[in-house]
Design an enzyme around this catalytic site. Structure first.
Site, short mmCIF file in Angstrom:
data_model
loop_
_atom_site.label_atom_id
_atom_site.label_comp_id
_atom_site.label_asym_id
_atom_site.label_seq_id
_atom_site.Cartn_x
_atom_site.Cartn_y
_atom_site.Cartn_z
N ARG A 172 0.88 -1.17 0.12
CA ARG A 172 -0.06 -0.10 0.00
C ARG A 172 0.64 1.30 -0.05
NH1 ARG A 172 -5.15 -0.06 1.88
NH2 ARG A 172 -4.94 1.74 3.33
N ARG A 176 9.97 6.04 -2.63
CA ARG A 176 10.20 7.00 -3.69
C ARG A 176 11.62 7.65 -3.62
NH1 ARG A 176 5.32 9.95 -2.23
NH2 ARG A 176 3.45 8.94 -3.26
N ARG A 248 -9.07 -6.30 13.90
CA ARG A 248 -8.27 -5.35 14.88
C ARG A 248 -9.25 -4.10 15.13
NH1 ARG A 248 -4.27 -6.70 17.59
NH2 ARG A 248 -3.20 -4.95 17.37
N ARG A 278 -0.02 6.10 16.22
CA ARG A 278 -0.05 7.46 15.89
C ARG A 278 -0.89 8.64 16.67
NH1 ARG A 278 -3.12 6.64 10.05
NH2 ARG A 278 -5.18 5.83 11.01
N GLU A 299 -3.70 6.84 19.02
CA GLU A 299 -4.52 5.82 18.18
C GLU A 299 -3.78 4.49 18.80
OE1 GLU A 299 -5.54 6.89 14.18
OE2 GLU A 299 -5.18 4.42 13.80
N TYR A 347 -10.11 -5.36 3.57
CA TYR A 347 -9.49 -3.94 3.64
C TYR A 347 -9.57 -2.91 2.68
CZ TYR A 347 -5.18 -1.73 5.57
OH TYR A 347 -4.28 -0.56 6.05
N ASP A 349 -10.26 0.59 0.84
CA ASP A 349 -10.37 2.04 0.88
C ASP A 349 -11.71 2.40 0.14
OD1 ASP A 349 -7.81 2.46 1.97
OD2 ASP A 349 -6.69 2.48 -0.40
#
Ligand code: UDP
Length: 374
Positions: A172, A176, A248, A278, A299, A347, A349
């Protein structure tokens, strides 16, 4: 025809709207007091900040039709997700890019130099076909970056060793060799100006749609409908008769402060000794707004109990076997279509959820007719 849709999240709303547009009568029930499922947004009464109640949702897609669809129901404003990670006393840029690599290794490499450096000194090139999350990380970024940014975070997020997780989870994230720190590669990215709940309310605003909140599904309701669209958990529809699929869940420790707490929307914590994954600071998800105070979420991820809200399907080996059995039951259930993240235990998006919802409709219209020509 009378359709009963269980769940007023993205799948339920998009399918309900398309069926209502075609002249069908839609009843939507949702056990929660709001629409929009886990992408629900709400203004904090104390600070005025638009809060992503179930954690951050950033809309990004390559699908022009889906982008046009959401823009038909909400004004999207430009937003670029730029994520930072605090590790070992420094703040780095994610996804791993040239800035991260140069900062982490104390170098000033140009793109080709960094690519060669990672490939020759870091990457484990003996791994030819990475299967697990860990193999994928070792093959492409190597041990040092993996240990810093991915290993601890992933253990906290998924509650298991990254050797047990599929490589697809890490795929995911881009890697770069330039200074592009946009978290996503997609052509279209933005945030609905008034939040996702306003967008979903707009999708649902149709004379043919009746929404009943705080209304848990009963099998009695289903008997009164010609067809049921189920976007709740797949195993819940069958009363968990074969056992529970693993998820989860997330706990959010919410706190408010004055000013700017962390200077960005998302700060990840890669280290294992920090218990949360996070901190999200919600006013930065709406950079066009201005607020004196701020709302943040720490979180924490953990395994989902029977009374918790399911977030991430785990899909390890044991879940996959159980999933196959539930899928067979679902296949045999002619009067029900199972949709969305929970209904198909994937999962997904937001853009994929909408794409799949739109794609389901022609088949339903073929089967149940089009009372009103669009
Ligand atoms: N991940 C990580 N460190 C990070 C961010 C992500 O190890 O700082 C891993 C983690 O396992 C996560 C996966 O990469 O589940 C995918 O990240 P993404 O940001 O797509 O996760 P999301 O929160 O959107 O599910």
């Amino acid at each position: 025809m009378n359709f009963l849709i269980v769940g007023a999240g993205l799948s339920g709303a998009v399918i309900g709207r398309a069926l209502a547009d075609a002249g069908h009568k839609i009843t939507i029930v949702d056990s929660r007091p709001h629409v929009a499922g886990n992408c629900h947004t709400e203004r904090c009464a104390e600070t005025g900040v638009l809060v992503h109640v179930y954690g951050p949702h950033i809309f990004h897609t390559d699908d022009a039709e889906v982008w046009d669809y959401v823009n038909g129901f909400a004004r999207f404003l430009p937003y670029r997700n730029r994520v930072k990670s605090t590790v070992g006393g420094s703040v780095y840029s994610l996804p791993v890019n040239l800035h991260t690599i140069n900062q982490f290794f104390g170098k000033t490499m140009r793109p080709d130099e960094a690519r060669a450096f990672i490939e020759t000194t870091q990457a484990d090139t003996t791994i030819t076909d990475p299967q697990s999350f860990e193999e994928q990380a070792l093959r492409f970024v190597g041990r040092d970056l993996y240990d810093a940014f991915f290993r601890g975070y992933t253990e906290k997020q998924w509650g298991c060793a990254p050797t047990e997780l599929p490589a697809s989870i890490l795929k995911r994230l881009p890697l770069r060799f330039n200074y592009d720190d946009n978290y996503f590669n997609h052509r279209f990215q933005g945030m609905p100006e008034q939040g996702y709940t306003a967008m979903v309310e707009a999708i649902l605003a149709h004379d043919g749609i009746d929404v009943h909140l705080e209304t848990p599904f009963t099998h009695e309701m289903a008997k009164r409908a010609d067809h049921v669209i189920w976007s709740g958990p797949l195993d819940a529809y069958f009363g968990y008769s074969l056992g529970r699929l693993g998820y989860r869940t997330l706990d959010f420790e919410r706190f408010t402060d004055t000013g700017d707490y962390q200077g960005c929307a998302v700060m990840n914590y890669g280290a294992r000794d920090v218990p949360y994954t996070r901190i999200t600071e919600h006013k930065h998800f709406a950079p066009w707004e201005s607020h004196d105070a701020t709302v943040c979420y720490r979180e924490y991820a953990r395994s989902c109990g029977p009374d918790d809200i399911p977030y991430y399907p785990i899909r390890l080996v044991e879940e996959k076997a159980l999933l196959g059995e539930y899928e067979a039951l679902a296949e045999a259930e002619d009067g029900v279509s199972f949709v969305g993240r929970l209904g198909t235990y994937r999962y997904l998006d937001m853009d994929v959820t909408i794409r799949e919802a739109l794609d389901l409709v022609p088949g339903l219209l073929q089967r149940f007719g089009t009372p009103k020509s669009p």
